[in-house]
Design an enzyme around this catalytic site. Structure first.
Site, PDB file in Angstrom:
ATOM      1  N   ASP A  86     -10.221   0.902  -4.456  1.00  0.00           N
ATOM      2  CA  ASP A  86      -9.148   0.997  -3.470  1.00  0.00           C
ATOM      3  C   ASP A  86      -8.430   2.327  -3.694  1.00  0.00           C
ATOM      4  O   ASP A  86      -9.073   3.329  -3.950  1.00  0.00           O
ATOM      5  CB  ASP A  86      -8.221  -0.215  -3.564  1.00  0.00           C
ATOM      6  CG  ASP A  86      -7.581  -0.562  -2.236  1.00  0.00           C
ATOM      7  OD1 ASP A  86      -6.930   0.318  -1.643  1.00  0.00           O
ATOM      8  OD2 ASP A  86      -7.693  -1.717  -1.780  1.00  0.00           O
TER       9      ASP A  86
ATOM     10  N   GLU B 103       0.829  -1.205   0.000  1.00  0.00           N
ATOM     11  CA  GLU B 103       0.000   0.000   0.000  1.00  0.00           C
ATOM     12  C   GLU B 103       0.866   1.258   0.000  1.00  0.00           C
ATOM     13  O   GLU B 103       2.081   1.207   0.159  1.00  0.00           O
ATOM     14  CB  GLU B 103      -0.909   0.033   1.244  1.00  0.00           C
ATOM     15  CG  GLU B 103      -2.325  -0.478   1.006  1.00  0.00           C
ATOM     16  CD  GLU B 103      -3.171   0.490   0.186  1.00  0.00           C
ATOM     17  OE1 GLU B 103      -2.630   1.498  -0.320  1.00  0.00           O
ATOM     18  OE2 GLU B 103      -4.381   0.240   0.049  1.00  0.00           O
TER      19      GLU B 103
END
Length: 291
Positions: free
Chosen positions: A198, A17
């Site tokens: 996302d 991430e």
């Protein structure tokens, strides 16, 4: 057929991430949230640093060529890349051990929007905070999984999603402070698109690139919310895009392999890796945080 992103680094991240390109260092940085690691590589994927932390760190803002501002589970912290020294900038939910930081990004004004969520996911006890010049303000409440935080090139529009809602929202922002100056309205209802929304980033033309968790792709949305193009990714859990490289035309994509079955992992051996695709459109350099 859609173009397909290629593997850059087989990093095997449980939850890759928070990627960002540091143009001063000419390096890509990203996190494995679950394993509390920060990685750095050059444009071609050559390893260029690895740092381990004692708490969850999900994202970072660039201070300068020596220091990052880390969005950790207890607050915003200055981190020196050379010495490893860490010092507090601002406490954020340090009194809520069930929560951690998540998707976060710097507005063109230097404001850092920092998302938080419940570690176990589900409850809508997360928030989004705005930090700039020593001031911390909560700007969104009751979020389950804050994601897709990104901003138009002129700093006048913010994009954001609470992933389970399957809706990407937008609102007007003050270009000088990065604070919301309007109501959140629908940008794109993405329930019929592959996977869940996302992380996201905006390119130099003002189009939004949204990674699709469970969707094997990243989707480029036009400013009116329609799909402009799709880039396929050879793994399913795509988490966040970042533009980088010397001309900012390389799109990097982090991915995850958490929660995958043995059968899925056998089919997606490079899940959790970092992927890339070279494009005909450039991204924007990362804004520096204003402390």
């Amino acid at each position: 057929m859609n173009p397909v992103a290629k593997l850059l680094v087989d990093s095997q991240c449980a939850l890759g991430e928070g990627p960002f390109w540091h143009d001063g260092l000419q390096k890509l940085f990203w996190f494995d949230i679950n394993n509390r690691v920060l990685f750095a590589v050059t444009e071609d994927g050559t390893p260029s640093g690895e740092w381990h932390f004692g708490e969850v760190v999900a994202a970072a803002a660039i201070i300068d060529d020596e220091n990052l501002a880390l969005a950790t589970e207890t607050g915003l912290k200055r981190f020196n890349l050379s010495s490893g020294a860490i010092e507090s900038i601002a406490a954020i939910e340090a009194d809520i051990p069930a929560n951690r930081t998540n998707d976060s990004r710097v507005h063109p004004s230097g404001a850092f929007w920092i998302g938080t969520m419940v570690k176990d996911e589900g409850p809508k006890d997360g928030s989004v905070y705005h930090y700039r010049a020593g001031s911390l303000t909560r700007i969104i409440e009751n979020a389950a999984i804050p994601n897709a935080t990104c901003f138009s090139p002129d700093g006048r529009t913010a994009y954001w999603t609470d992933t389970p809602t399957q809706k990407i929202l937008k609102c007007a922002t003050d270009p000088d402070t990065g604070l919301p100056s309007g109501e959140w309205v629908l940008f794109a209802d993405v329930a019929d698109h592959p996977g869940h929304p996302d992380g996201a980033v905006v390119d130099s033309e003002g189009y939004v690139w949204n990674a699709r968790w469970g969707g094997n792709c990243v989707i480029r949305y036009a400013p009116d919310g329609t799909i402009d193009r799709v880039v396929d990714v050879p793994v399913s859990q795509v988490t966040c895009p970042a533009f980088g490289g010397k001309d900012l035309k390389r799109l990097f994509l982090t991915t995850a392999n958490k929660t995958m079955s043995a059968e899925a992992l056998a089919a997606e051996k490079v899940a959790g890796g970092v992927f890339y695709i070279d494009l005909d459109v450039a991204g924007l350099p990362e804004a520096r945080i204003v402390l």
